[in-house]
Design a protein around this motif. Structure first.
Motif, PDB file in Angstrom:
ATOM      1  N   ALA A 138      38.437  51.444  38.936  1.00 50.47           N
ATOM      2  CA  ALA A 138      37.740  50.479  39.458  1.00 50.47           C
ATOM      3  C   ALA A 138      37.785  49.217  38.552  1.00 50.47           C
ATOM      4  N   LEU A 139      37.344  49.732  37.421  1.00 52.98           N
ATOM      5  CA  LEU A 139      37.136  49.035  36.036  1.00 52.98           C
ATOM      6  C   LEU A 139      38.693  48.233  35.881  1.00 52.98           C
ATOM      7  N   GLU A 140      39.809  48.965  35.837  1.00 52.75           N
ATOM      8  CA  GLU A 140      41.034  48.598  35.523  1.00 52.75           C
ATOM      9  C   GLU A 140      41.448  47.285  36.725  1.00 52.75           C
ATOM     10  N   LEU A 141      41.231  47.831  37.931  1.00 50.48           N
ATOM     11  CA  LEU A 141      41.594  47.036  39.008  1.00 50.48           C
ATOM     12  C   LEU A 141      40.599  45.415  38.986  1.00 50.48           C
ATOM     13  N   THR A 142      39.465  45.698  38.496  1.00 54.87           N
ATOM     14  CA  THR A 142      38.690  44.365  38.465  1.00 54.87           C
ATOM     15  C   THR A 142      39.105  43.605  37.432  1.00 54.87           C
ATOM     16  N   ALA A 147      42.165  38.836  36.142  1.00 55.68           N
ATOM     17  CA  ALA A 147      43.371  38.077  35.247  1.00 55.68           C
ATOM     18  C   ALA A 147      44.213  37.289  35.958  1.00 55.68           C
ATOM     19  N   VAL A 148      44.571  37.892  37.205  1.00 54.47           N
ATOM     20  CA  VAL A 148      45.589  37.174  37.984  1.00 54.47           C
ATOM     21  C   VAL A 148      44.660  35.810  38.468  1.00 54.47           C
ATOM     22  N   LEU A 149      43.491  36.016  38.991  1.00 52.94           N
ATOM     23  CA  LEU A 149      42.540  34.579  39.471  1.00 52.94           C
ATOM     24  C   LEU A 149      42.689  33.822  38.107  1.00 52.94           C
ATOM     25  N   ALA A 150      42.431  34.151  36.950  1.00 58.73           N
ATOM     26  CA  ALA A 150      42.279  33.194  35.954  1.00 58.73           C
ATOM     27  C   ALA A 150      43.491  32.528  35.682  1.00 58.73           C
ATOM     28  N   ARG A 151      44.767  33.438  35.691  1.00 52.96           N
ATOM     29  CA  ARG A 151      45.953  32.732  35.479  1.00 52.96           C
ATOM     30  C   ARG A 151      46.387  31.710  36.699  1.00 52.96           C
ATOM     31  N   ARG A 152      45.932  31.818  37.877  1.00 62.50           N
ATOM     32  CA  ARG A 152      46.145  30.954  38.978  1.00 62.50           C
ATOM     33  C   ARG A 152      45.407  29.913  38.665  1.00 62.50           C
ATOM     34  N   MET A 153      43.963  29.959  38.287  1.00 62.80           N
ATOM     35  CA  MET A 153      43.119  28.743  38.238  1.00 62.80           C
ATOM     36  C   MET A 153      43.478  27.969  37.061  1.00 62.80           C
TER      37      MET A 153
END
Length: 163
Positions: A138-142, A147-153
């Motif tokens: 769960a931690l790795e998934l989070t 990371a995807v959210l940050a790169r998209r933003m």
């Protein structure tokens, strides 16, 4: 809206793992899990099949499910008063829905299958169960979804792909 069909055939989770490992896209999910951990994660994910043109996510809907793309491509559109504007394409090895998953806000865009697709979905309830049973996964998934959210933003053209 045509709801995504939940398949009764069990997909092989290692195909999703391979898609994520092979993707070099900006919004690829950088998950560092062993094959054994992937198989454990599969118990908390639901496979989804989409046909080309089918709606996966509808703008304005309050739903926090996140989707991991095993194969195919999806288009992300923001609908305004005047017209429908294509914002981004998302392909194998990436995810959709991370914005609503983390924010608890309605979906910011509509997502359609640009081709036939295979995805895996994770609901908040199943994520909580995963957290209780496999905290490391769960931690790795989070971290990976963040990371995807940050790169998209950070990347202005991809920003609205945060659904």
């Amino acid at each position: 809206m045509n709801a995504p069909s939940l398949t009764h055939v069990r997909f092989d989770i290692l195909n999703l793992a391979q898609a994520m490992r092979m993707s070099s896209a900006l919004d690829a999910v950088p998950m560092n899990l062993s094959d054994t951990q992937w198989r454990s994660l599969a118990d908390f994910l639901q496979p989804v099949s989409l046909q080309q043109g089918q709606v996966l996510i509808e703008q304005g809907v309050k739903d926090r499910t996140v989707y991991f793309v095993e194969s195919g491509s999806l288009t992300v559109h923001f609908e305004d008063d005047r017209e429908r504007i294509r914002i981004a394409m998302v392909g194998a090895g990436s995810l959709l829905g991370e914005g609503a998953f983390f924010s608890h806000l309605p979906r910011s865009a509509t997502v359609n299958a640009g081709s036939d697709c295979r995805l895996w979905c994770l609901t908040p309830l199943r994520f909580r169960e995963l957290s209780g049973r496999h905290a490391d996964i769960a931690l790795e998934l989070t971290i990976s979804m963040s990371a995807v959210l940050a790169r998209r933003m950070y990347n202005k053209p991809k920003r609205v792909a945060v659904t």
